[in-house]
Design a protein around this motif. Structure first.
Motif, PDB file in Angstrom:
ATOM      1  N   THR A  33      60.041 -28.842  53.391  1.00 52.80           N
ATOM      2  CA  THR A  33      59.451 -28.813  54.729  1.00 52.80           C
ATOM      3  C   THR A  33      58.871 -30.164  55.117  1.00 52.80           C
ATOM      4  O   THR A  33      58.099 -30.277  56.052  1.00 52.80           O
ATOM      5  CB  THR A  33      58.331 -27.755  54.819  1.00 52.80           C
ATOM      6  N   SER A  34      59.269 -31.204  54.386  1.00 53.82           N
ATOM      7  CA  SER A  34      58.680 -32.516  54.647  1.00 53.82           C
ATOM      8  C   SER A  34      59.328 -33.216  55.821  1.00 53.82           C
ATOM      9  O   SER A  34      58.811 -34.187  56.343  1.00 53.82           O
ATOM     10  CB  SER A  34      58.846 -33.406  53.421  1.00 53.82           C
ATOM     11  N   GLY A  35      60.503 -32.772  56.220  1.00 52.94           N
ATOM     12  CA  GLY A  35      61.249 -33.514  57.222  1.00 52.94           C
ATOM     13  C   GLY A  35      62.100 -34.611  56.610  1.00 52.94           C
ATOM     14  O   GLY A  35      62.775 -35.345  57.314  1.00 52.94           O
ATOM     15  N   LEU A  36      62.074 -34.711  55.261  1.00 57.01           N
ATOM     16  CA  LEU A  36      62.886 -35.722  54.577  1.00 57.01           C
ATOM     17  C   LEU A  36      64.363 -35.352  54.618  1.00 57.01           C
ATOM     18  O   LEU A  36      64.728 -34.215  54.361  1.00 57.01           O
ATOM     19  CB  LEU A  36      62.433 -35.837  53.119  1.00 57.01           C
ATOM     20  N   GLN A  37      65.192 -36.327  54.964  1.00 56.32           N
ATOM     21  CA  GLN A  37      66.638 -36.162  54.898  1.00 56.32           C
ATOM     22  C   GLN A  37      67.178 -37.349  54.123  1.00 56.32           C
ATOM     23  O   GLN A  37      66.784 -38.479  54.389  1.00 56.32           O
ATOM     24  CB  GLN A  37      67.253 -36.151  56.295  1.00 56.32           C
ATOM     25  N   ILE A  38      68.062 -37.113  53.182  1.00 56.74           N
ATOM     26  CA  ILE A  38      68.604 -38.187  52.358  1.00 56.74           C
ATOM     27  C   ILE A  38      70.091 -38.317  52.648  1.00 56.74           C
ATOM     28  O   ILE A  38      70.825 -37.337  52.545  1.00 56.74           O
ATOM     29  CB  ILE A  38      68.377 -37.898  50.869  1.00 56.74           C
ATOM     30  N   VAL A  39      70.522 -39.504  53.018  1.00 56.15           N
ATOM     31  CA  VAL A  39      71.929 -39.698  53.375  1.00 56.15           C
ATOM     32  C   VAL A  39      72.439 -40.989  52.756  1.00 56.15           C
ATOM     33  O   VAL A  39      71.663 -41.881  52.414  1.00 56.15           O
ATOM     34  CB  VAL A  39      72.120 -39.755  54.914  1.00 56.15           C
TER      35      VAL A  39
END
Lengths: 319, 319
Positions: free
Chosen positions: B256-262
């Protein structure tokens, strides 16, 4: 009132007397009708979830933070966001009146209390951006939420569904729910790696991950490309961590693989939530989606909290 | 011809005679003019990069796979995608004619050979979806690519730039390049965690990650939310792995952190590449973006390959 009361971090809730909640300004008292108990609730009570910092601030405490209840005038409502040490596993709750919502007609309160897993499973569309015809991998398919993810992937028009689990009997059941391919994760690393690669086909477009830990570490290795060629996009949605709190994430699995890792809440604003909730309810009303429940009275909470034989059914407590 | 020749995995290239490449059908021979040597080239030669499986198939071999050269008619072209064991660190290369592109007028071939880091740094827009006014964290800011990321973040209108590195002198230089805040990662874990949290402000909207390993593991811990509240979106772009090939990724840092890893290649199709390339060139032509170079002749490759004093300058070899 009677409530399920936890006296120590990691303790099992016991059916006991607890002071009635006293409503503050803006709060109303609801008589609790149905409360779903999920893994996240057990993890918070065990002190193993980051939200424990918020919900486990005072002992003794009452677990779980949302449910379905009845207002003084008989209106049935959903409620949530309770003030610790009070939780929903009780006869009464004092809740912020603005956070109660009348429940839709024609749906069993017990089903409604267990709806959140189905809403979360919709993250294969909201966070995962699933298109019709694409392949979904449900990593951890034998739990309540995993089974709902398979059913919902089918309803959303997934082209191919791969599901994983540790129990061959339960994996067979997942085929009946709509999985095309099942993978048993309780095998040596090399075999599991081979299984993930073997079921890859034209790529896992969306991965709903309830496991994390070892199996997802191996899944990520299976996605590492062998060339610089830009890979098919794979959206991995982190939802649960039943197999471990961490994975060792190789940089190479990300750089040119097309892998994207996002949290389940990605893209889940208020409008999206409302639309998803309506969609799930309409499937339930139409009989296209069912949530399997095991309903027990509040007085049996101590034994129910520890049950391991639920096999994909959601535990719902009815005070 | 003369070339930089590697005789064993992990070896240092030596200036030696090597058979002239023989062009196959559809190939042309180019006389090499400028070749940039990057960390990825060293990692492939060391057998530590996944692309080693493609480029390190035969020994002896010539490292690096793209550069700037001259066709028989004098046209200057960029070229790439060489056939192992041939690489660009040589006087001559046989290249697929379709993969040569005339170079734009008015740009030094050495600068052009080193352009790829600037193109990659543009991933803060393409993969990171940076908007004007947002905060960029450059994780590993003292290298060539890191410095370019800072300059480009500034050109793209970033509101605030945080940059990390292990050397206080070089970190001071990053302030001159446009970093508002610098963080030294060569400190104990708790201090580094505190530094990441201290510089967080209204969130790291885009993280350009050249490090991975320990510092990024700590950065991810710094992003773990303390409540269920949906966090500010943070797009972490995996570009390099100077500090380690893996990070331990906590599920809680994502959910739920809003972290997205790409990966850095996310959203980088042919049209995007062309637009990015033009943008970078126009900044260079206008003098708004400079790439610092250290140019050495091919015969000095052995010493140059091992240099550690380049301090943010790109090594370019001119045969």
């Amino acid at each position: 009132m009677k409530a399920a009361v936890v006296h120590e971090v990691g303790g099992v809730p016991r059916y006991e007397d607890f002071p009635d909640p006293v409503p503050r300004e803006g709060e109303v008292v609801v008589r609790v009708r149905a409360v779903a108990v999920e893994n996240v609730d057990r993890a918070i009570v065990a002190g193993q979830h980051y939200a424990a910092a918020r919900y486990l601030t005072e002992l003794p405490m009452i677990p779980t933070f949302d449910g379905v209840g009845e207002l003084a005038d008989g209106t049935l409502v959903t409620f949530g966001d309770l003030r610790p040490p009070y939780g929903a596993l009780a006869e009464l709750c004092a809740v912020d009146a603005r956070l109660t919502r009348p429940i839709p007609a024609g749906i069993d309160p017990a089903v409604l209390s267990a709806l959140s897993s189905a809403v979360t499973a919709m993250s294969i569309r909201t966070a995962g951006e699933l298109d019709r015809g694409q392949t979904v991998l449900v990593q951890g398919g034998t739990g309540v939420a995993g089974r709902l993810s398979i059913k919902i992937a089918r309803l959303l028009g997934a082209g191919r569904i791969v599901a994983t689990g540790r129990d061959d009997d339960q994996l067979r059941e997942l085929r009946e729910l709509g999985a095309d391919t099942v993978i048993n994760t309780a095998v040596p690393d090399d075999d599991l790696l081979r299984a993930y690669r073997g079921a890859l086909g034209d790529g896992y477009h969306v991965i709903a991950d309830y496991l994390w830990g070892r199996p997802t570490g191996l899944l990520l290795r299976a996605l590492i490309p062998e060339t610089f060629a830009l890979g098919q996009r794979t959206r991995l949605i982190q939802i649960g961590e039943l197999a471990g709190a961490e994975v060792a994430l190789p940089a190479a699995s990300l750089r040119t693989s097309g892998l994207q890792i996002v949290g389940a809440a990605t893209g889940f604003d208020a409008d999206t939530f409302a639309a998803v909730y309506e969609q799930v309810l309409s499937w339930i009303r139409a009989g296209e989606l069912t949530i399997e429940l095991e309903t027990v009275p509040l007085r049996d909470i101590e034994a129910a909290w520890c049950r391991t034989d639920l096999r994909g059914r959601r535990l719902v407590v009815t005070p």
